[in-house]
Design a protein around this motif. Structure first.
Motif, PDB file in Angstrom:
ATOM      1  N   ILE A   5       0.856  -1.175   0.000  1.00 40.90           N
ATOM      2  CA  ILE A   5       0.000   0.000   0.000  1.00 40.90           C
ATOM      3  C   ILE A   5       0.900   1.235   0.000  1.00 40.90           C
ATOM      4  CG2 ILE A   5      -1.746   1.295   1.278  1.00 40.90           C
ATOM      5  CD1 ILE A   5      -2.810  -1.286   0.098  1.00 40.90           C
ATOM      6  N   ASP A   6       0.811   2.033  -1.056  1.00 39.97           N
ATOM      7  CA  ASP A   6       1.629   3.235  -1.187  1.00 39.97           C
ATOM      8  C   ASP A   6       0.899   4.422  -0.571  1.00 39.97           C
ATOM      9  OD1 ASP A   6       3.668   1.884  -2.566  1.00 39.97           O
ATOM     10  OD2 ASP A   6       2.582   2.084  -4.460  1.00 39.97           O
ATOM     11  N   VAL A   7       1.542   5.042   0.407  1.00 39.34           N
ATOM     12  CA  VAL A   7       0.933   6.125   1.176  1.00 39.34           C
ATOM     13  C   VAL A   7       1.347   7.464   0.573  1.00 39.34           C
ATOM     14  CG1 VAL A   7       0.731   7.189   3.449  1.00 39.34           C
ATOM     15  CG2 VAL A   7       0.977   4.701   3.242  1.00 39.34           C
ATOM     16  N   GLY A   8       0.383   8.312   0.280  1.00 41.75           N
ATOM     17  CA  GLY A   8       0.672   9.626  -0.265  1.00 41.75           C
ATOM     18  C   GLY A   8       1.113  10.609   0.802  1.00 41.75           C
ATOM     19  N   ALA A   9       1.559  11.785   0.356  1.00 42.78           N
ATOM     20  CA  ALA A   9       1.982  12.843   1.268  1.00 42.78           C
ATOM     21  C   ALA A   9       0.788  13.400   2.028  1.00 42.78           C
ATOM     22  CB  ALA A   9       2.672  13.958   0.485  1.00 42.78           C
ATOM     23  N   ASN A  10       1.081  14.073   3.143  1.00 44.34           N
ATOM     24  CA  ASN A  10       0.070  14.793   3.932  1.00 44.34           C
ATOM     25  C   ASN A  10      -1.060  13.861   4.372  1.00 44.34           C
ATOM     26  OD1 ASN A  10       1.449  17.326   3.390  1.00 44.34           O
ATOM     27  ND2 ASN A  10       0.623  17.134   1.321  1.00 44.34           N
ATOM     28  N   THR A  11      -0.656  12.718   4.914  1.00 44.57           N
ATOM     29  CA  THR A  11      -1.603  11.666   5.278  1.00 44.57           C
ATOM     30  C   THR A  11      -1.482  11.331   6.758  1.00 44.57           C
ATOM     31  OG1 THR A  11      -1.440  10.687   3.066  1.00 44.57           O
ATOM     32  CG2 THR A  11      -2.305   9.281   4.829  1.00 44.57           C
ATOM     33  N   THR A  12      -2.627  11.163   7.404  1.00 41.51           N
ATOM     34  CA  THR A  12      -2.692  10.574   8.737  1.00 41.51           C
ATOM     35  C   THR A  12      -3.506   9.292   8.659  1.00 41.51           C
ATOM     36  OG1 THR A  12      -2.466  12.654   9.955  1.00 41.51           O
ATOM     37  CG2 THR A  12      -3.535  10.832  11.099  1.00 41.51           C
ATOM     38  N   ILE A  13      -2.923   8.191   9.126  1.00 42.27           N
ATOM     39  CA  ILE A  13      -3.618   6.907   9.210  1.00 42.27           C
ATOM     40  C   ILE A  13      -3.719   6.539  10.677  1.00 42.27           C
ATOM     41  CG2 ILE A  13      -3.652   4.501   8.481  1.00 42.27           C
ATOM     42  CD1 ILE A  13      -1.677   5.244   6.259  1.00 42.27           C
ATOM     43  N   VAL A  14      -4.928   6.260  11.148  1.00 41.09           N
ATOM     44  CA  VAL A  14      -5.157   5.971  12.556  1.00 41.09           C
ATOM     45  C   VAL A  14      -6.022   4.720  12.675  1.00 41.09           C
ATOM     46  CG1 VAL A  14      -6.167   6.774  14.717  1.00 41.09           C
ATOM     47  CG2 VAL A  14      -4.970   8.391  13.247  1.00 41.09           C
ATOM     48  N   GLY A  15      -5.611   3.797  13.515  1.00 42.17           N
ATOM     49  CA  GLY A  15      -6.458   2.663  13.821  1.00 42.17           C
ATOM     50  C   GLY A  15      -7.511   3.025  14.840  1.00 42.17           C
ATOM     51  N   VAL A  16      -8.710   2.533  14.644  1.00 42.95           N
ATOM     52  CA  VAL A  16      -9.817   2.762  15.571  1.00 42.95           C
ATOM     53  C   VAL A  16      -9.913   1.555  16.494  1.00 42.95           C
ATOM     54  CG1 VAL A  16     -12.293   3.169  15.798  1.00 42.95           C
ATOM     55  CG2 VAL A  16     -11.033   4.175  13.876  1.00 42.95           C
ATOM     56  N   GLY A  17      -9.672   1.769  17.768  1.00 44.46           N
ATOM     57  CA  GLY A  17      -9.673   0.650  18.707  1.00 44.46           C
ATOM     58  C   GLY A  17      -8.500  -0.268  18.452  1.00 44.46           C
ATOM     59  N   ASP A  18      -8.774  -1.573  18.316  1.00 44.26           N
ATOM     60  CA  ASP A  18      -7.721  -2.567  18.138  1.00 44.26           C
ATOM     61  C   ASP A  18      -7.552  -2.956  16.672  1.00 44.26           C
ATOM     62  OD1 ASP A  18      -7.118  -2.784  20.891  1.00 44.26           O
ATOM     63  OD2 ASP A  18      -8.873  -4.055  21.176  1.00 44.26           O
ATOM     64  N   ALA A  19      -7.506  -1.992  15.792  1.00 46.60           N
ATOM     65  CA  ALA A  19      -7.429  -2.272  14.357  1.00 46.60           C
ATOM     66  C   ALA A  19      -6.099  -2.908  13.990  1.00 46.60           C
ATOM     67  CB  ALA A  19      -7.627  -0.989  13.570  1.00 46.60           C
ATOM     68  N   GLN A  20      -6.151  -3.800  13.012  1.00 44.87           N
ATOM     69  CA  GLN A  20      -4.966  -4.544  12.613  1.00 44.87           C
ATOM     70  C   GLN A  20      -4.914  -4.669  11.100  1.00 44.87           C
ATOM     71  OE1 GLN A  20      -4.432  -8.274  14.668  1.00 44.87           O
ATOM     72  NE2 GLN A  20      -3.146  -9.149  13.061  1.00 44.87           N
ATOM     73  N   LEU A  21      -3.706  -4.517  10.548  1.00 49.68           N
ATOM     74  CA  LEU A  21      -3.448  -4.788   9.145  1.00 49.68           C
ATOM     75  C   LEU A  21      -2.526  -5.996   9.069  1.00 49.68           C
ATOM     76  CD1 LEU A  21      -2.778  -1.174   7.755  1.00 49.68           C
ATOM     77  CD2 LEU A  21      -4.942  -2.436   7.802  1.00 49.68           C
ATOM     78  N   THR A  22      -2.988  -7.072   8.445  1.00 51.51           N
ATOM     79  CA  THR A  22      -2.228  -8.309   8.353  1.00 51.51           C
ATOM     80  C   THR A  22      -1.790  -8.539   6.918  1.00 51.51           C
ATOM     81  OG1 THR A  22      -3.389  -9.342  10.202  1.00 51.51           O
ATOM     82  CG2 THR A  22      -2.319 -10.817   8.639  1.00 51.51           C
ATOM     83  N   GLY A  23      -0.504  -8.882   6.740  1.00 48.48           N
ATOM     84  CA  GLY A  23       0.002  -9.237   5.422  1.00 48.48           C
ATOM     85  C   GLY A  23       0.381  -8.075   4.546  1.00 48.48           C
ATOM     86  N   PHE A  24       0.277  -6.855   5.056  1.00 47.24           N
ATOM     87  CA  PHE A  24       0.568  -5.670   4.257  1.00 47.24           C
ATOM     88  C   PHE A  24       2.029  -5.265   4.367  1.00 47.24           C
ATOM     89  CE2 PHE A  24      -3.992  -5.090   4.901  1.00 47.24           C
ATOM     90  CZ  PHE A  24      -4.419  -4.544   3.701  1.00 47.24           C
ATOM     91  N   THR A  25       2.514  -4.591   3.332  1.00 42.53           N
ATOM     92  CA  THR A  25       3.685  -3.730   3.419  1.00 42.53           C
ATOM     93  C   THR A  25       3.183  -2.309   3.270  1.00 42.53           C
ATOM     94  OG1 THR A  25       5.387  -5.252   2.621  1.00 42.53           O
ATOM     95  CG2 THR A  25       5.747  -2.936   2.222  1.00 42.53           C
TER      96      THR A  25
END
Length: 428
Positions: free
Chosen positions: A153-173
């Motif tokens: 997953i390519d993240v662009g500039a000026n970005t905030t990524i926040v997990g809500v509660g116990d959020a999890q991303l599995t298998g990602f780069t």
């Protein structure tokens, strides 16, 4: 982190609206004092990412650029592009999942006749010497490219990524590549699993990292949990006399990346963990790779915590725990032209691991280390290393700077706070 002064916190809270970023402040256990996580920005002075204008991520996003995501495709679309945006990850998302919700197995990525059985038969050292090449290696590369399209997953500039509660991303780069101003918080990133390791004639080479900061600036990574999930490399089969590993790094900072703060995170059970600078000949990294690592819990990391080339690393108030001497090499890797400034860190080492093993020399000249506690007592770790390795001695001086930082606590006090407040799922 220590809280900002009360008068400033009150004034900021009164003025806060979604269009006015709130500078993150925390209670004694590392938890935030405000709930609008997506609009929080890095506090002034909080590590290298606060220098040269600071890190705000998507705090000023317009209402239409605030997204909630629950699938892989939603996540990929939401983080793309360079205008300010806030992305809330609402639940567990598995990268190896098709748009219709069905799971994707490694075999589904394979093309051009690739199979592990065929690959092992073709490149068995009994009849093959050196790095794999030819049609089956080309098929492996094509299959790996298919997996990359799905999991990176390519993240662009000026970005905030926040997990809500116990959020999890599995298998990602999660790939932060050649952009500026990114915040990632309160997420568990697990098991960046490589379906198609490559044989280089001597060992198995894996590809994917949980998180990569490459050529990017002003990046704040906070309250993350990084681990290998349900895949344990030590339990993988052995082929050609070498472990068939499935993971590469946990968190790499490479290719002239700069101004990075990694705080209040938990990193668990990994081999090649934190690589900052990826080549002894990468001289363009000079003056870059300025990274702050503070108030993190690093549990059973076998090596690279961090290993640094060229960069200026300020490593303070972290807690290192090692439970198995058979799966521990070192923590602080002193590479070519590196400047590691380590202050008031805590180590809990299993029996049989001497303090001298904390440091390893990879062509560097010095490490500036003070205030380290090992198993409940203050230890001069550099002196212990020098005594055990007189032929590869290091000086206590480095050429780099610590950069901006919050007050540095005594190691025992920091340990108590880190054990209560590091990791994902704690920001509410």
């Amino acid at each position: 982190m220590l809280s900002i002064p009360l008068s400033i916190a009150i004034a900021t809270a009164v003025a806060f609206t979604p269009s006015v970023p709130f500078r993150a402040s925390e209670h004694a256990d590392g938890a935030p004092v405000a709930s609008e996580l997506g609009h929080q920005v890095l506090a002034d002075g909080d590590g290298w990412a606060s220098a040269d204008g600071g890190t705000t991520g998507g705090a000023n996003a317009a209402p239409e650029d605030v997204h909630e995501v629950s699938t892989r495709d939603e996540l990929a679309a939401a983080v793309a592009g360079n205008k300010p945006k806030i992305v809330y990850v609402k639940q567990h998302i598995d990268a190896n999942t098709a748009s219709d919700g069905s799971p994707i197995a490694c075999e589904d990525y394979a093309v051009d006749g690739y199979s592990l059985a065929a690959y092992l038969a073709a490149f068995d050292p009994l009849h093959w010497t050196g790095t794999a090449s030819g049609p089956l290696e080309d098929a492996r590369k094509a299959s790996s490219a298919n997996q990359r399209k799905q999991i990176r997953i390519d993240v662009g500039a000026n970005t905030t990524i926040v997990g809500v509660g116990d959020a999890q991303l599995t298998g990602f780069t999660l790939n932060i590549d050649r952009v500026d101003n990114v915040i990632v918080r309160n997420l568990q990133l697990s098991d960046a699993y490589d379906c198609f390791p490559a044989w280089n004639g001597d060992t198995w080479k894996t590809e994917w990292d949980n998180l990569v900061v490459s050529g990017s600036t002003h990046v704040w990574l906070d309250h993350l949990t990084l681990d290998d999930g349900g895949t344990v490399d030590a339990e993988q089969p052995v082929y050609f006399g070498k472990p068939f590993l499935r993971h590469d790094g946990l968190l790499d900072v490479v290719r002239q990346a700069d101004l990075v703060t990694i705080s209040w995170s938990r990193m668990v059970g990994h081999d090649k963990s934190l690589l900052w600078g990826n080549g002894d000949g990468a001289t363009r990294d000079r003056g870059k790779l300025r990274v702050t690592l503070h108030h993190n819990e690093l549990v059973d990391l076998e090596q690279r915590a961090p290993r640094v080339r060229f960069g200026q690393a300020h490593v303070y108030n972290n807690v290192y725990k090692v439970s198995n001497p058979d799966h521990y090499q070192y923590s602080w890797g002193v590479g070519v032209e590196s400047s590691i400034i380590a202050r008031n860190n805590t180590f809990e080492l299993a029996a049989g691991i001497p303090p001298a093993r904390i440091i390893q020399n990879f062509g560097g000249t010095g490490i500036d280390e003070e205030g380290t506690w090992v198993n409940g007592r203050h230890v001069n770790v550099l002196a212990a290393y020098t005594s055990a390795n007189p032929a590869a001695s290091l000086t206590p001086e480095v050429s780099g700077l610590p950069g901006p930082h919050l007050p540095i606590e005594p190691a025992p006090a920091a340990r108590n706070r880190v054990e209560r407040g590091a990791g994902s799922g704690l920001l509410r």
